[in-house]
Design a protein around this motif. Structure first.
Motif, PDB file in Angstrom:
ATOM      1  N   PRO A  91       9.473 -69.183 -36.606  1.00 53.57           N
ATOM      2  CA  PRO A  91      10.838 -69.206 -35.925  1.00 53.57           C
ATOM      3  C   PRO A  91      11.549 -70.635 -36.539  1.00 53.57           C
ATOM      4  O   PRO A  91      10.788 -71.326 -37.445  1.00 53.57           O
ATOM      5  CB  PRO A  91      10.787 -69.689 -34.458  1.00 53.57           C
ATOM      6  N   ARG A  92      12.674 -71.004 -36.282  1.00 55.38           N
ATOM      7  CA  ARG A  92      13.532 -72.273 -37.030  1.00 55.38           C
ATOM      8  C   ARG A  92      12.856 -73.395 -36.533  1.00 55.38           C
ATOM      9  O   ARG A  92      13.215 -74.275 -37.202  1.00 55.38           O
ATOM     10  CB  ARG A  92      14.872 -71.943 -36.907  1.00 55.38           C
ATOM     11  N   ASP A  93      12.059 -73.528 -35.308  1.00 51.01           N
ATOM     12  CA  ASP A  93      11.648 -74.768 -34.891  1.00 51.01           C
ATOM     13  C   ASP A  93      10.219 -75.028 -35.384  1.00 51.01           C
ATOM     14  O   ASP A  93       9.454 -75.799 -34.678  1.00 51.01           O
ATOM     15  CB  ASP A  93      11.867 -74.747 -33.390  1.00 51.01           C
ATOM     16  N   THR A  94       9.347 -74.151 -36.171  1.00 49.88           N
ATOM     17  CA  THR A  94       8.391 -74.266 -36.650  1.00 49.88           C
ATOM     18  C   THR A  94       8.077 -75.658 -37.201  1.00 49.88           C
ATOM     19  O   THR A  94       9.015 -76.266 -38.148  1.00 49.88           O
ATOM     20  CB  THR A  94       7.973 -73.199 -37.788  1.00 49.88           C
ATOM     21  N   ALA A  95       6.930 -76.170 -37.139  1.00 52.27           N
ATOM     22  CA  ALA A  95       6.580 -77.429 -37.745  1.00 52.27           C
ATOM     23  C   ALA A  95       7.103 -77.644 -39.129  1.00 52.27           C
ATOM     24  O   ALA A  95       6.588 -76.927 -39.877  1.00 52.27           O
ATOM     25  CB  ALA A  95       5.320 -77.984 -37.423  1.00 52.27           C
ATOM     26  N   GLY A  96       7.768 -78.912 -39.470  1.00 50.45           N
ATOM     27  CA  GLY A  96       8.179 -78.947 -40.830  1.00 50.45           C
ATOM     28  C   GLY A  96       9.715 -78.640 -41.195  1.00 50.45           C
ATOM     29  O   GLY A  96      10.242 -79.047 -41.967  1.00 50.45           O
ATOM     30  N   VAL A  97       9.897 -77.495 -40.486  1.00 53.48           N
ATOM     31  CA  VAL A  97      11.372 -76.899 -40.800  1.00 53.48           C
ATOM     32  C   VAL A  97      12.513 -77.697 -40.143  1.00 53.48           C
ATOM     33  O   VAL A  97      13.513 -78.179 -40.993  1.00 53.48           O
ATOM     34  CB  VAL A  97      11.426 -75.369 -40.177  1.00 53.48           C
ATOM     35  N   PRO A  98      12.438 -78.069 -38.926  1.00 49.73           N
ATOM     36  CA  PRO A  98      13.635 -78.864 -38.519  1.00 49.73           C
ATOM     37  C   PRO A  98      13.500 -80.183 -38.903  1.00 49.73           C
ATOM     38  O   PRO A  98      14.754 -81.024 -39.217  1.00 49.73           O
ATOM     39  CB  PRO A  98      13.475 -78.849 -36.964  1.00 49.73           C
ATOM     40  N   GLU A  99      12.324 -80.758 -39.268  1.00 53.02           N
ATOM     41  CA  GLU A  99      12.253 -82.127 -39.994  1.00 53.02           C
ATOM     42  C   GLU A  99      12.640 -82.299 -41.287  1.00 53.02           C
ATOM     43  O   GLU A  99      13.369 -83.257 -41.596  1.00 53.02           O
ATOM     44  CB  GLU A  99      10.638 -82.327 -40.111  1.00 53.02           C
ATOM     45  N   LEU A 100      12.620 -81.317 -42.085  1.00 51.37           N
ATOM     46  CA  LEU A 100      13.344 -81.121 -43.461  1.00 51.37           C
ATOM     47  C   LEU A 100      14.750 -80.991 -43.202  1.00 51.37           C
ATOM     48  O   LEU A 100      15.612 -81.676 -44.092  1.00 51.37           O
ATOM     49  CB  LEU A 100      12.701 -79.952 -44.227  1.00 51.37           C
ATOM     50  N   GLY A 101      15.217 -80.116 -42.145  1.00 47.85           N
ATOM     51  CA  GLY A 101      16.670 -79.919 -42.170  1.00 47.85           C
ATOM     52  C   GLY A 101      17.070 -81.263 -41.612  1.00 47.85           C
ATOM     53  O   GLY A 101      18.355 -81.568 -42.083  1.00 47.85           O
ATOM     54  N   GLN A 102      16.547 -81.978 -40.916  1.00 47.08           N
ATOM     55  CA  GLN A 102      17.112 -83.259 -40.284  1.00 47.08           C
ATOM     56  C   GLN A 102      17.254 -84.359 -41.631  1.00 47.08           C
ATOM     57  O   GLN A 102      18.318 -85.014 -41.689  1.00 47.08           O
ATOM     58  CB  GLN A 102      16.103 -83.895 -39.211  1.00 47.08           C
ATOM     59  N   ILE A 103      16.403 -84.067 -42.636  1.00 47.38           N
ATOM     60  CA  ILE A 103      16.617 -85.121 -43.827  1.00 47.38           C
ATOM     61  C   ILE A 103      17.945 -84.747 -44.575  1.00 47.38           C
ATOM     62  O   ILE A 103      18.594 -85.614 -44.876  1.00 47.38           O
ATOM     63  CB  ILE A 103      15.334 -84.732 -44.391  1.00 47.38           C
ATOM     64  N   PHE A 104      18.056 -83.221 -44.625  1.00 39.91           N
ATOM     65  CA  PHE A 104      19.257 -82.851 -45.110  1.00 39.91           C
ATOM     66  C   PHE A 104      20.429 -83.334 -44.409  1.00 39.91           C
ATOM     67  O   PHE A 104      21.543 -83.868 -45.074  1.00 39.91           O
ATOM     68  CB  PHE A 104      19.273 -81.546 -45.580  1.00 39.91           C
ATOM     69  N   ALA A 105      20.475 -83.440 -43.024  1.00 42.44           N
ATOM     70  CA  ALA A 105      21.636 -83.670 -42.348  1.00 42.44           C
ATOM     71  C   ALA A 105      21.853 -84.901 -42.368  1.00 42.44           C
ATOM     72  O   ALA A 105      23.055 -85.739 -42.396  1.00 42.44           O
ATOM     73  CB  ALA A 105      21.220 -83.606 -40.664  1.00 42.44           C
ATOM     74  N   GLU A 106      20.617 -85.961 -42.511  1.00 47.62           N
ATOM     75  CA  GLU A 106      20.738 -87.286 -42.631  1.00 47.62           C
ATOM     76  C   GLU A 106      21.557 -87.671 -44.114  1.00 47.62           C
ATOM     77  O   GLU A 106      22.077 -88.631 -44.042  1.00 47.62           O
ATOM     78  CB  GLU A 106      19.560 -88.070 -42.369  1.00 47.62           C
TER      79      GLU A 106
END
Length: 288
Positions: free
Chosen positions: A33-48
């Motif tokens: 799923p999209r909340d798998t470890a590492g995925v939202p963390e990477l997404g957050q970097i792009f968002a920032e």
């Protein structure tokens, strides 16, 4: 977090980052799923860094629905992504993904090349044995269970536990299948992973690669990675008209190393937990 109807399915997704930022779609691998470890963390970097990031659960992953009408699981997923992008009104998008996420990104881009600005991909699944492994991993246990205990046995498989816990409708969809029709579908879906000397990526013909004229960043796979072979990444690079090959920010044995990690979402552990390491190189490539 939200759900939306797209392509005949209810898909679970989240948009993070500034509302007026350029849209970026991040797609994980496996059936994770999209909340798998590492995925939202990477997404957050792009968002920032100013991107409007779409994190989404593919059909049959996380909390999204599933169907069995597509010719393959990959086609189901890439067509769902095209539909989701359309419903959300995202324009001039960037596609980023690893493992299955790289395959889905390429296949979706081939269906909407006019709407894709750039692509960044790594861990491209391939090779005769690697693809045979995918066929068994995604379809073999399904066929074995259905042939022995019908759909009641299928819904008890560990491979569906997370999806059913997040979306009970997945269980209902599975139980509604005729077991012998389901076996036929899994045979077709398994065959779709078959290795070909014509293309490195199942579901992508040479002419599909030719349509992808946007800048594409391809990370070379490790020599020791038998799931995403080095030759597959190099072959993809050779077929794309406007790609650049990059060495990844980790060692040759990265896949073998992270494959030993526990799948532990609560403690943010898993095979993708080191994906944020790739962010600086991706961000540098995405700059105009």
């Amino acid at each position: 977090m939200a759900r939306i109807a797209a392509g005949g399915l209810e898909l679970d997704y989240e948009l993070i980052g500034p509302g007026n930022g350029p849209p970026l779609v991040l797609t994980p691998g496996g059936r994770y799923p999209r909340d798998t470890a590492g995925v939202p963390e990477l997404g957050q970097i792009f968002a920032e860094h100013g991107y409007r990031v779409l994190l989404w659960d593919r059909p049959g992953c996380g909390a999204s629905d599933i169907a069995f009408t597509a010719p393959s699981e990959s086609v189901m997923n890439c067509e769902a992504l095209v539909a989701l992008v359309g419903v959300l009104g995202l324009r001039n998008i960037t596609l980023v993904g690893g493992s299955a996420g790289s395959r889905i990104s390429l296949m979706a881009a081939a269906r909407m090349p006019e709407n894709v600005r750039k692509i960044s991909i790594w861990w491209i699944s391939g090779g005769p044995v690697g693809l045979a492994g995918l066929a068994w991993f995604y379809c073999g246990d399904q066929i074995a269970a259905a042939s022995k205990g019908g759909m009641e046995a299928v819904v008890q498989l560990p491979s569906w536990a997370d999806q059913i816990a997040r979306n009970p409708g997945v269980r209902d969809t599975l139980l509604a299948q005729d077991p012998w029709d389901y076996i036929d579908t899994m045979q077709r879906w398994g065959k779709a992973f078959g290795y070909s000397d014509e293309s490195p990526v199942p579901g992508m013909a040479p002419e599909d690669f030719a349509r992808l004229t946007m800048p594409i960043q391809v990370f070379r796979s490790g020599r020791s990675d038998m799931a995403h072979t080095r030759r597959t990444s190099e072959w993809v690079h050779e077929l794309l008209p406007n790609s650049q090959m990059f060495e990844p920010p980790w060692g040759d044995d990265e896949w073998n190393y992270v494959s030993t990690f526990p799948i532990d979402s609560a403690n943010r552990r898993g095979r993708f937990e080191r994906w944020p390491l790739i962010a600086p190189m991706v961000l540098d490539f995405l700059r105009d």
